[in-house]
Motif scaffolding. Structure first.
Motif, mmCIF file in Angstrom:
data_model
loop_
_atom_site.group_PDB
_atom_site.id
_atom_site.type_symbol
_atom_site.label_atom_id
_atom_site.label_comp_id
_atom_site.label_asym_id
_atom_site.label_seq_id
_atom_site.Cartn_x
_atom_site.Cartn_y
_atom_site.Cartn_z
ATOM 1 N N SER A 84 0.862 -1.168 0.000
ATOM 2 C CA SER A 84 0.000 0.000 0.000
ATOM 3 C C SER A 84 0.904 1.225 0.000
ATOM 4 O O SER A 84 1.833 1.317 0.819
ATOM 5 N N LEU A 85 0.658 2.145 -0.937
ATOM 6 C CA LEU A 85 1.473 3.360 -1.047
ATOM 7 C C LEU A 85 1.017 4.341 0.035
ATOM 8 O O LEU A 85 0.243 5.265 -0.202
ATOM 9 N N LEU A 86 1.531 4.124 1.243
ATOM 10 C CA LEU A 86 1.065 4.872 2.407
ATOM 11 C C LEU A 86 1.478 6.340 2.362
ATOM 12 O O LEU A 86 0.813 7.188 2.976
ATOM 13 N N SER A 87 2.558 6.652 1.671
ATOM 14 C CA SER A 87 3.012 8.042 1.613
ATOM 15 C C SER A 87 2.152 8.890 0.686
ATOM 16 O O SER A 87 2.228 10.119 0.716
ATOM 17 N N GLY A 88 1.330 8.263 -0.157
ATOM 18 C CA GLY A 88 0.443 8.994 -1.058
ATOM 19 C C GLY A 88 -0.970 9.065 -0.507
ATOM 20 O O GLY A 88 -1.293 8.432 0.501
ATOM 21 N N ARG A 89 -1.792 9.804 -1.180
ATOM 22 C CA ARG A 89 -3.184 9.928 -0.747
ATOM 23 C C ARG A 89 -4.148 9.555 -1.875
ATOM 24 O O ARG A 89 -5.321 9.887 -1.832
ATOM 25 N N ASN A 90 -3.611 8.854 -2.883
ATOM 26 C CA ASN A 90 -4.428 8.383 -3.991
ATOM 27 C C ASN A 90 -5.066 7.053 -3.593
ATOM 28 O O ASN A 90 -4.361 6.058 -3.395
ATOM 29 N N PRO A 91 -6.397 7.007 -3.455
ATOM 30 C CA PRO A 91 -7.050 5.779 -2.968
ATOM 31 C C PRO A 91 -6.820 4.571 -3.856
ATOM 32 O O PRO A 91 -6.894 3.433 -3.386
ATOM 33 N N GLN A 92 -6.509 4.793 -5.139
ATOM 34 C CA GLN A 92 -6.280 3.652 -6.028
ATOM 35 C C GLN A 92 -5.087 2.826 -5.548
ATOM 36 O O GLN A 92 -5.099 1.589 -5.643
ATOM 37 N N TYR A 93 -4.042 3.506 -5.023
ATOM 38 C CA TYR A 93 -2.840 2.788 -4.615
ATOM 39 C C TYR A 93 -2.761 2.566 -3.105
ATOM 40 O O TYR A 93 -1.908 1.833 -2.627
ATOM 41 N N LEU A 94 -3.683 3.177 -2.382
ATOM 42 C CA LEU A 94 -3.812 2.869 -0.961
ATOM 43 C C LEU A 94 -4.582 1.567 -0.756
ATOM 44 O O LEU A 94 -4.219 0.734 0.069
ATOM 45 N N ILE A 95 -5.673 1.377 -1.551
ATOM 46 C CA ILE A 95 -6.536 0.210 -1.351
ATOM 47 C C ILE A 95 -7.178 -0.297 -2.636
ATOM 48 O O ILE A 95 -7.501 -1.482 -2.736
ATOM 49 N N GLY A 96 -7.326 0.537 -3.640
ATOM 50 C CA GLY A 96 -8.057 0.141 -4.852
ATOM 51 C C GLY A 96 -7.437 -1.019 -5.602
ATOM 52 O O GLY A 96 -8.106 -2.025 -5.892
ATOM 53 N N GLU A 97 -6.161 -0.913 -5.928
ATOM 54 C CA GLU A 97 -5.469 -1.987 -6.645
ATOM 55 C C GLU A 97 -5.421 -3.263 -5.803
ATOM 56 O O GLU A 97 -5.476 -4.372 -6.331
ATOM 57 N N GLN A 98 -5.333 -3.100 -4.494
ATOM 58 C CA GLN A 98 -5.258 -4.251 -3.610
ATOM 59 C C GLN A 98 -6.562 -5.054 -3.643
ATOM 60 O O GLN A 98 -6.546 -6.288 -3.648
ATOM 61 N N VAL A 99 -7.690 -4.342 -3.677
ATOM 62 C CA VAL A 99 -8.982 -5.022 -3.724
ATOM 63 C C VAL A 99 -9.154 -5.761 -5.052
ATOM 64 O O VAL A 99 -9.639 -6.905 -5.089
ATOM 65 N N VAL A 100 -8.750 -5.138 -6.139
ATOM 66 C CA VAL A 100 -8.839 -5.780 -7.453
ATOM 67 C C VAL A 100 -7.934 -7.012 -7.514
ATOM 68 O O VAL A 100 -8.292 -8.044 -8.089
ATOM 69 N N SER A 101 -6.756 -6.920 -6.894
ATOM 70 C CA SER A 101 -5.770 -8.003 -6.965
ATOM 71 C C SER A 101 -6.087 -9.174 -6.052
ATOM 72 O O SER A 101 -5.729 -10.322 -6.351
ATOM 73 N N ALA A 102 -6.738 -8.902 -4.913
ATOM 74 C CA ALA A 102 -6.888 -9.915 -3.864
ATOM 75 C C ALA A 102 -7.514 -11.226 -4.345
ATOM 76 O O ALA A 102 -6.982 -12.310 -4.051
ATOM 77 N N PRO A 103 -8.636 -11.205 -5.088
ATOM 78 C CA PRO A 103 -9.217 -12.481 -5.536
ATOM 79 C C PRO A 103 -8.305 -13.260 -6.480
ATOM 80 O O PRO A 103 -8.294 -14.494 -6.453
ATOM 81 N N ILE A 104 -7.543 -12.535 -7.301
ATOM 82 C CA ILE A 104 -6.621 -13.192 -8.235
ATOM 83 C C ILE A 104 -5.492 -13.860 -7.459
ATOM 84 O O ILE A 104 -5.111 -15.005 -7.731
ATOM 85 N N ILE A 105 -4.964 -13.144 -6.467
ATOM 86 C CA ILE A 105 -3.895 -13.690 -5.634
ATOM 87 C C ILE A 105 -4.379 -14.942 -4.913
ATOM 88 O O ILE A 105 -3.672 -15.955 -4.829
ATOM 89 N N SER A 106 -5.604 -14.879 -4.393
ATOM 90 C CA SER A 106 -6.176 -16.033 -3.698
ATOM 91 C C SER A 106 -6.302 -17.222 -4.634
ATOM 92 O O SER A 106 -5.968 -18.355 -4.273
#
Length: 248
Positions: free
Chosen positions: A95-117
């Motif tokens: 998670s790109l914690l130093s930024g404030r862009n929600p896509q890289y704080l949590i958005g990409e992670q949500v999209v990726s999670a089912p694929i990773i699983s």
């Protein structure tokens, strides 16, 4: 043994770990085999694979090639869900914690999670902090994030502590690809005394001396990429490994 446990053992046995970053882009096609084979010979502990852009359709093919050649774990340095495939041993679930862009704080992670699983890839939760190493980094541009000024150790410390309190296993201090100035040793020392999770340091580290100073300041892992892709010094990777493995 899980990849994260292997990395932890590397730090215990060698003092710190040496990781190279390979961008499987078309510009590196002719270098991939040489880079990986050199890594196998030089004592590299893991390979990060990934980039901010996919400039053609052969990204996954190149990752498969790296995996087939490598003797060390292949860890996805996540640039987006479209770069996921079955050839990774683990992923830095960042998670790109130093930024404030929600896509890289949590958005990409949500999209990726089912694929990773579905792919059953080991995840290593990582707080990613972009610091201003000079110049405009690809990560900063693509994520629309402002890097933390290098002289604001207090801001970096607050973000690193937040990563720890969120339950992340690693903090990644990134000065940016081809940074003019690497993460200062003073910052690394302060953070190593304040946080209890390992620090990864990358960006702008060009010499064995640069690397060793950061290990002795408290970095658990050193990452190099650009310098190895552009250097004509065939022994540089081995020299970096020797400098980073301070217990050997």
């Amino acid at each position: 043994m899980r990849v994260f446990d292997k990395l932890t053992k590397v730090v215990k046995d060698k003092g710190a770990g040496f990781i190279i970053l390979i961008d499987p882009d078309r510009k590196n096609d002719k270098k991939l085999e040489t880079l990986v084979e050199n890594a196998n010979r030089s004592g590299v502990d893991a390979i990060f694979v990934g980039g901010s852009l996919m400039m053609d359709g052969k990204f996954h093919e190149r990752v498969a090639k790296i995996k087939a050649l490598s003797n060390v774990p292949i860890i996805f340095f996540s640039g987006g869900a479209n770069q996921l495939n079955e050839h990774y041993d683990a992923i830095l679930f960042m998670s790109l914690l130093s930024g404030r862009n929600p896509q890289y704080l949590i958005g990409e992670q949500v999209v990726s999670a089912p694929i990773i699983s579905d792919l059953k890839i080991e995840t290593i939760p990582t707080g990613y902090l972009l610091l201003d190493g000079g110049g405009k980094s690809t990560v900063g541009f693509m994520s629309a994030s402002h890097p933390i000024p290098l002289n604001r150790t207090d801001i970096t410390e607050a973000h690193a502590l937040a990563a720890q309190y969120l339950g992340m296993k690693l903090v990644y201090l990134e000065a940016g690809s081809g940074a003019q100035t690497p993460v200062p040793t003073e910052t690394i020392q302060t953070l190593s005394e304040k946080v209890d999770i390992p620090l990864i340091v990358g960006g702008g580290i060009r010499t064995p001396e640069d690397a060793e100073k950061r290990v002795r300041s408290g970095a658990s892992f050193i990452v190099t990429g650009t310098v190895l892709e552009t250097s004509d010094n065939s022994s540089l990777m081995q020299e970096l490994a020797s400098a980073i493995h301070v217990k050997e």
